[in-house]
Design a protein around this motif. Sequence first.
Motif, PDB file in Angstrom:
ATOM      1  N   UNK A   1       0.641  -0.897   0.027  1.00  0.00           N
ATOM      2  CA  UNK A   1      -0.044   0.102  -0.040  1.00  0.00           C
ATOM      3  C   UNK A   1       0.529   1.506  -0.208  1.00  0.00           C
ATOM      4  N   UNK A   2       0.795   2.433  -1.152  1.00  0.00           N
ATOM      5  CA  UNK A   2       1.425   3.236  -0.432  1.00  0.00           C
ATOM      6  C   UNK A   2       0.667   4.449  -0.922  1.00  0.00           C
ATOM      7  N   UNK A   3       1.061   5.155   0.323  1.00  0.00           N
ATOM      8  CA  UNK A   3       0.271   6.459   0.189  1.00  0.00           C
ATOM      9  C   UNK A   3       1.169   7.875  -0.002  1.00  0.00           C
ATOM     10  N   UNK A   4      -0.134   8.738  -1.273  1.00  0.00           N
ATOM     11  CA  UNK A   4       0.086  10.411  -0.649  1.00  0.00           C
ATOM     12  C   UNK A   4      -0.109  11.306   0.433  1.00  0.00           C
ATOM     13  N   UNK A   5       0.100  12.006   0.423  1.00  0.00           N
ATOM     14  CA  UNK A   5      -0.645  13.260   0.665  1.00  0.00           C
ATOM     15  C   UNK A   5      -1.062  14.202   0.284  1.00  0.00           C
ATOM     16  N   UNK A   6      -2.290  14.671  -0.265  1.00  0.00           N
ATOM     17  CA  UNK A   6      -2.755  15.635  -0.600  1.00  0.00           C
ATOM     18  C   UNK A   6      -3.110  17.226   0.032  1.00  0.00           C
ATOM     19  N   UNK A   7      -2.080  17.794  -0.570  1.00  0.00           N
ATOM     20  CA  UNK A   7      -2.624  19.495  -0.833  1.00  0.00           C
ATOM     21  C   UNK A   7      -4.089  20.172  -1.196  1.00  0.00           C
ATOM     22  N   UNK A   8      -4.119  19.876  -2.170  1.00  0.00           N
ATOM     23  CA  UNK A   8      -6.214  20.185  -3.349  1.00  0.00           C
ATOM     24  C   UNK A   8      -6.532  18.498  -3.344  1.00  0.00           C
ATOM     25  N   UNK A   9      -7.700  18.914  -3.833  1.00  0.00           N
ATOM     26  CA  UNK A   9      -9.144  17.626  -3.944  1.00  0.00           C
ATOM     27  C   UNK A   9      -7.837  17.290  -5.627  1.00  0.00           C
ATOM     28  N   UNK A  10      -7.666  16.195  -5.618  1.00  0.00           N
ATOM     29  CA  UNK A  10      -7.399  15.047  -7.115  1.00  0.00           C
ATOM     30  C   UNK A  10      -8.377  14.210  -8.190  1.00  0.00           C
ATOM     31  N   UNK A  11      -7.780  14.696  -8.803  1.00  0.00           N
ATOM     32  CA  UNK A  11      -7.858  12.898  -9.882  1.00  0.00           C
ATOM     33  C   UNK A  11      -6.591  12.089 -10.100  1.00  0.00           C
ATOM     34  N   UNK A  12      -6.954  10.843  -9.692  1.00  0.00           N
ATOM     35  CA  UNK A  12      -6.084   9.963 -10.094  1.00  0.00           C
ATOM     36  C   UNK A  12      -5.697   9.025 -10.830  1.00  0.00           C
ATOM     37  N   UNK A  13      -5.523   8.196 -10.865  1.00  0.00           N
ATOM     38  CA  UNK A  13      -5.436   6.670 -11.734  1.00  0.00           C
ATOM     39  C   UNK A  13      -3.984   6.544 -11.532  1.00  0.00           C
ATOM     40  N   UNK A  14      -3.899   5.461 -12.287  1.00  0.00           N
ATOM     41  CA  UNK A  14      -2.867   4.656 -11.957  1.00  0.00           C
ATOM     42  C   UNK A  14      -2.593   2.592 -12.712  1.00  0.00           C
ATOM     43  N   UNK A  15      -1.534   2.405 -13.564  1.00  0.00           N
ATOM     44  CA  UNK A  15      -1.112   1.202 -13.681  1.00  0.00           C
ATOM     45  C   UNK A  15       0.153   0.553 -13.251  1.00  0.00           C
ATOM     46  N   UNK A  16       0.321  -0.815 -13.352  1.00  0.00           N
ATOM     47  CA  UNK A  16       1.230  -1.719 -13.247  1.00  0.00           C
ATOM     48  C   UNK A  16       1.683  -2.747 -14.374  1.00  0.00           C
ATOM     49  N   UNK A  17       3.270  -2.248 -15.088  1.00  0.00           N
ATOM     50  CA  UNK A  17       3.918  -2.737 -15.874  1.00  0.00           C
ATOM     51  C   UNK A  17       4.460  -3.687 -15.567  1.00  0.00           C
ATOM     52  N   UNK A  18       4.500  -4.856 -16.050  1.00  0.00           N
ATOM     53  CA  UNK A  18       5.689  -6.189 -15.789  1.00  0.00           C
ATOM     54  C   UNK A  18       6.769  -5.598 -16.502  1.00  0.00           C
TER      55      UNK A  18
ATOM     56  N   UNK B   1      -7.061  14.386 -19.783  1.00  0.00           N
ATOM     57  CA  UNK B   1      -5.665  13.928 -19.524  1.00  0.00           C
ATOM     58  C   UNK B   1      -4.824  14.052 -18.492  1.00  0.00           C
ATOM     59  N   UNK B   2      -4.607  12.935 -17.961  1.00  0.00           N
ATOM     60  CA  UNK B   2      -3.706  12.925 -16.244  1.00  0.00           C
ATOM     61  C   UNK B   2      -2.429  13.199 -16.574  1.00  0.00           C
ATOM     62  N   UNK B   3      -1.504  13.808 -16.590  1.00  0.00           N
ATOM     63  CA  UNK B   3      -0.286  13.623 -16.230  1.00  0.00           C
ATOM     64  C   UNK B   3       0.453  12.588 -15.693  1.00  0.00           C
ATOM     65  N   UNK B   4       1.437  11.909 -15.805  1.00  0.00           N
ATOM     66  CA  UNK B   4       2.221  11.568 -15.193  1.00  0.00           C
ATOM     67  C   UNK B   4       2.787  12.124 -14.097  1.00  0.00           C
ATOM     68  N   UNK B   5       2.552  12.009 -12.783  1.00  0.00           N
ATOM     69  CA  UNK B   5       3.784  12.516 -11.512  1.00  0.00           C
ATOM     70  C   UNK B   5       4.210  11.825 -10.782  1.00  0.00           C
ATOM     71  N   UNK B   6       4.566  10.629 -10.697  1.00  0.00           N
ATOM     72  CA  UNK B   6       5.758   9.816 -10.015  1.00  0.00           C
ATOM     73  C   UNK B   6       5.411   8.414 -10.371  1.00  0.00           C
ATOM     74  N   UNK B   7       6.574   7.490 -10.164  1.00  0.00           N
ATOM     75  CA  UNK B   7       7.094   6.609 -10.884  1.00  0.00           C
ATOM     76  C   UNK B   7       8.093   5.646  -9.505  1.00  0.00           C
ATOM     77  N   UNK B   8       7.410   4.593  -9.045  1.00  0.00           N
ATOM     78  CA  UNK B   8       8.376   4.188  -8.717  1.00  0.00           C
ATOM     79  C   UNK B   8       8.458   2.677  -9.592  1.00  0.00           C
ATOM     80  N   UNK B   9       9.138   1.681  -9.401  1.00  0.00           N
ATOM     81  CA  UNK B   9       9.954   0.037  -9.010  1.00  0.00           C
ATOM     82  C   UNK B   9       9.425  -0.485  -8.211  1.00  0.00           C
TER      83      UNK B   9
END
Length: 218
Positions: A40-57, A104-112
């Motif tokens: 579980x990965x958590x972020x704090x938000x300063x403003x209300x946001x729209x988010x989405x994510x994907x996972x790539x093998x 269109x939601x821009x990419x804002x953070x990437x994990x490996x």
Amino acid sequence: MAKPELPRGYLGAQPKFGDVGLSTLSHDNPEITLDTNEVEIKFRTKYPVKVTANLVNTITQQESSDTIFTQTQGDVVSFIVKMSSVGYHKFQIFALKASDDSKTLPGVYNYLLNCTRLSHRVLQFPKQYAQWKQGCYLSEPLTIDPDGSLNDIKFRVLVPGAHAVAITVGDNWTQLENVGKDNWEGRASAVRGERLTLNANYKGADSTKYATLLEYAL
């Protein structure tokens, strides 16, 4: 398994990260090694946001979004991520201020993510509709095992601004009980092969109109 080569600047915060008012809360290091296939990965938000994510093998390049569950509690947005194979996975987060009308939601953070062990069976998360991501939080059930018992399933959910919340299974409706503020609880039985949805009627709206928030595949 060899670590994949990634473009310079790919990992971590991207240029738009600060603009949308996000900050890391649970994982500051964008490279995470896990002895489990769930995080579980958590972020704090300063403003209300729209988010989405994907996972790539990183081996097969197969993308997945149904093994990611996104929810919000107060000023914290969390992503529960499940991986169905060991090895490296790119976890990519996209976000935009809720007040921005852009589609269109821009990419804002990437994990490996490096998954070293399959510790849990991977059950599909419910499909999350747009209004779900406007401050809703599910305590249970995060998943429903279609091969398990489908009787008397307990639901506990936070839905800000809801006048009523209901579970539908096929044509059958079960109203949840408001147990304080925006918290709703109740029990419903599912039917294998039937569509099960979590729905909300919002204050000020026609009492017969419900928005679908979540949909479980059975």
